[in-house]
Design a protein around this motif. Structure first.
Motif, PDB file in Angstrom:
ATOM      1  N   LEU A 206     -43.370  -1.700   5.856  1.00 26.68           N
ATOM      2  CA  LEU A 206     -42.442  -2.241   4.868  1.00 26.68           C
ATOM      3  C   LEU A 206     -41.104  -2.683   5.470  1.00 26.68           C
ATOM      4  O   LEU A 206     -40.653  -3.810   5.205  1.00 26.68           O
ATOM      5  N   PRO A 207     -40.426  -1.870   6.291  1.00 19.68           N
ATOM      6  CA  PRO A 207     -39.171  -2.358   6.896  1.00 19.68           C
ATOM      7  C   PRO A 207     -39.380  -3.584   7.796  1.00 19.68           C
ATOM      8  O   PRO A 207     -38.553  -4.496   7.813  1.00 19.68           O
TER       9      PRO A 207
ATOM     10  N   ILE B  98     -42.519 -13.770   0.904  1.00 25.17           N
ATOM     11  CA  ILE B  98     -42.451 -12.536   0.124  1.00 25.17           C
ATOM     12  C   ILE B  98     -42.948 -12.744  -1.309  1.00 25.17           C
ATOM     13  O   ILE B  98     -43.570 -11.849  -1.892  1.00 25.17           O
TER      14      ILE B  98
ATOM     15  N   VAL C  19     -34.050  -5.380   0.923  1.00 26.37           N
ATOM     16  CA  VAL C  19     -34.785  -4.171   0.558  1.00 26.37           C
ATOM     17  C   VAL C  19     -35.222  -4.198  -0.905  1.00 26.37           C
ATOM     18  O   VAL C  19     -36.373  -3.885  -1.233  1.00 26.37           O
TER      19      VAL C  19
ATOM     20  N   THR D  48     -39.967  -6.703   5.768  1.00 24.62           N
ATOM     21  CA  THR D  48     -38.700  -7.081   5.135  1.00 24.62           C
ATOM     22  C   THR D  48     -37.896  -7.981   6.064  1.00 24.62           C
ATOM     23  O   THR D  48     -37.332  -9.000   5.646  1.00 24.62           O
ATOM     24  N   ARG D  49     -37.858  -7.620   7.340  1.00 21.03           N
ATOM     25  CA  ARG D  49     -37.127  -8.440   8.324  1.00 21.03           C
ATOM     26  C   ARG D  49     -37.851  -9.741   8.616  1.00 21.03           C
ATOM     27  O   ARG D  49     -37.245 -10.812   8.637  1.00 21.03           O
TER      28      ARG D  49
ATOM     29  N   THR E 183     -36.212 -11.161   3.838  1.00 25.26           N
ATOM     30  CA  THR E 183     -35.824 -10.742   2.504  1.00 25.26           C
ATOM     31  C   THR E 183     -34.963  -9.492   2.569  1.00 25.26           C
ATOM     32  O   THR E 183     -34.586  -9.036   3.654  1.00 25.26           O
TER      33      THR E 183
ATOM     34  N   THR F 255     -35.886  -6.649  -2.863  1.00 23.25           N
ATOM     35  CA  THR F 255     -36.995  -7.581  -3.082  1.00 23.25           C
ATOM     36  C   THR F 255     -38.276  -7.056  -2.462  1.00 23.25           C
ATOM     37  O   THR F 255     -39.354  -7.148  -3.060  1.00 23.25           O
ATOM     38  N   ALA F 256     -38.166  -6.492  -1.266  1.00 22.94           N
ATOM     39  CA  ALA F 256     -39.349  -5.914  -0.629  1.00 22.94           C
ATOM     40  C   ALA F 256     -39.922  -4.782  -1.465  1.00 22.94           C
ATOM     41  O   ALA F 256     -41.148  -4.583  -1.511  1.00 22.94           O
ATOM     42  N   GLN F 257     -39.063  -4.029  -2.159  1.00 24.86           N
ATOM     43  CA  GLN F 257     -39.532  -2.945  -3.013  1.00 24.86           C
ATOM     44  C   GLN F 257     -40.407  -3.462  -4.154  1.00 24.86           C
ATOM     45  O   GLN F 257     -41.226  -2.717  -4.700  1.00 24.86           O
TER      46      GLN F 257
ATOM     47  N   THR G 243     -42.852  -5.323  -3.869  1.00 26.86           N
ATOM     48  CA  THR G 243     -44.260  -5.263  -3.465  1.00 26.86           C
ATOM     49  C   THR G 243     -44.883  -3.926  -3.836  1.00 26.86           C
ATOM     50  O   THR G 243     -46.107  -3.835  -3.988  1.00 26.86           O
TER      51      THR G 243
END
Length: 411
Positions: free
Chosen positions: A46-47, A111, A57, A50-51, A55, A59-61, A63
């Motif tokens: 996940l991290p 994303i 954090v 994200t990079r 995007t 927005t990545a959450q 998912t």
């Protein structure tokens, strides 16, 4: 493992008459274990994604939160469908759709595409989870069903142990898309098992299951049942704390505490080991105290884990051990709450097991979606948002266990 065999029904291929308790427990473990594989294999990546996808954090959450929202909503559809057309067709359709959604996520160019693919993954996953819970009531009386579910949760624990380790390793070696390939292979394995081993388990399909009037009446009847509210409330509260940990731990362990993806996978694995140990303790408690008594005892571990985590965080102690050790206690107790809660929620509805399972799953997922979004907004460069959220979930879990489950959990 020894349980009484389910009653014979009309012949089928594979046959319910020859479907053993061991095969049932393996089937449940595979179907329910796909849920931690979907999250725990993915979390170490996940991290990094994200990079790489450029995007943030929050927005990545999405998912994670979109997956859990689709997972909850889809159960309201799959449950009645499984009551109408049977368990086996829904299992087979669900695993095919799930695998296709995983492959779509693996090929995501941005994303937004990944969020949509994860939503589709959650919707398909719901078919397997809701049917697995309903199968317990198809095959077994409530007390025996709880024991079978406990064995299945041990299998789930083994899957949960391996998932973060494997996810961290393949992410470090091949990037964030690699975990999707592993999950796709797991999906194909489950499809083969269902096709070759799993029979139709529903004693009789319900022709009215998809009619709006009877369906709404069924939902009202289930939601008004205090036993259902007690057990589904327990599973929702305890899963809220677990989901907070799953959604927040990659950023806390990797970004705040400085672990590598592989080391994070090892930390997550330790929680799964505690969960597995909890399934064994759950079976001992069940023999001695029954489901309600088991929950009463597990609640002390839940509360101790959540409050200790919050106290250490508020004291400014930001170390791996200050997060990991309290979480082990929470995970240990979570095994009992889920084993008893999932079986208990459908125990009073032999003819509506699919609908009851769907409603319990929807409530759980709705709570997880809400707390996951709140965590995504509040996450900072400390452990406090995660710790305080889990502490609140621990208080709610213990409260439900010591009040509603104690009073209404017997039926």
């Amino acid at each position: 493992m020894s349980f009484s065999s389910p009653a014979n029904t009309a012949s089928a291929r594979p046959s319910r008459a020859t479907f053993t308790a061991t095969q049932a427990a393996i089937t449940l473990a595979l179907c329910l274990g796909l849920q931690p594989a979907t999250t725990d294999l993915y979390l170490p990546a996940l991290p990094l994604l994200t990079r790489e996808l450029g995007t943030v954090v929050s927005t990545a959450q999405l998912t994670m939160s979109t997956l859990i929202l689709a997972f909850g909503l889809a159960q309201l559809v799959w449950g009645p469908v499984a009551d109408r057309y049977g368990r086996r067709p829904v299992l087979l359709l669900g695993i095919v759709l799930y695998t296709l959604a995983v492959l779509a996520g693996m090929s995501a160019p941005n994303i937004g595409f990944l969020i949509v693919a994860r939503g589709a993954q959650g919707a398909a996953l719901a078919a397997l989870v809701v049917v697995a819970r309903a199968m317990v009531r198809d095959l077994y009386a409530p007390a025996e069903g709880t024991r079978v579910m406990s064995w299945a949760m041990s299998g789930l624990g083994l899957i949960a142990i391996g998932s973060p380790l494997l996810g961290g390793w393949v992410t470090s070696a091949w990037g964030w898309r690699a975990p999707f390939a592993v999950v796709a292979l797991f999906g194909l394995t489950i499809a083969a098992w269902i096709w070759r081993v799993v029979p139709e388990t529903i004693p009789q399909t319900n022709p009215a299951a998809l009619q709006i009037g009877p369906l709404l009446a069924s939902w009202r009847r289930i939601l008004a049942h205090r036993n259902f509210l007690a057990w589904s409330g327990l599973t929702s509260a305890t899963y809220a704390g677990l989901f907070l940990f799953l959604a927040g731990s990659p950023f806390v362990y990797i970004n705040v505490l400085g672990l590598s993806p592989a080391a994070f996978g090892l930390a997550l694995c330790s929680s799964s080991v505690a969960y597995l140990a909890g399934t064994f303790m759950c079976r001992r408690w069940l023999v001695r105290h029954g489901p309600v008594g088991a929950v009463q005892r597990a609640a002390w571990w839940t509360l101790a884990g959540g409050l200790t985590l919050a106290a250490l965080s508020l004291a400014g102690i930001q170390t791996v051990w200050a997060v990991l050790l309290p979480q082990l206690a929470y995970a240990f107790a979570h095994a009992t709450h889920q084993s008893c809660g999932q079986a208990g929620a459908v125990s009073q509805f032999p003819r509506e097991a699919g609908a009851a399972s769907a409603l319990a799953g929807f409530l759980l997922a709705a709570v997880a979606f809400g707390v996951g979004n709140l965590l995504g907004i509040t996450l900072d460069h400390t452990t406090r948002p995660l710790a305080l959220g889990i502490a609140i979930a621990s208080v709610l879990t213990a409260g439900v266990g010591w009040t509603m489950v104690r009073r209404f959990g017997q039926g």
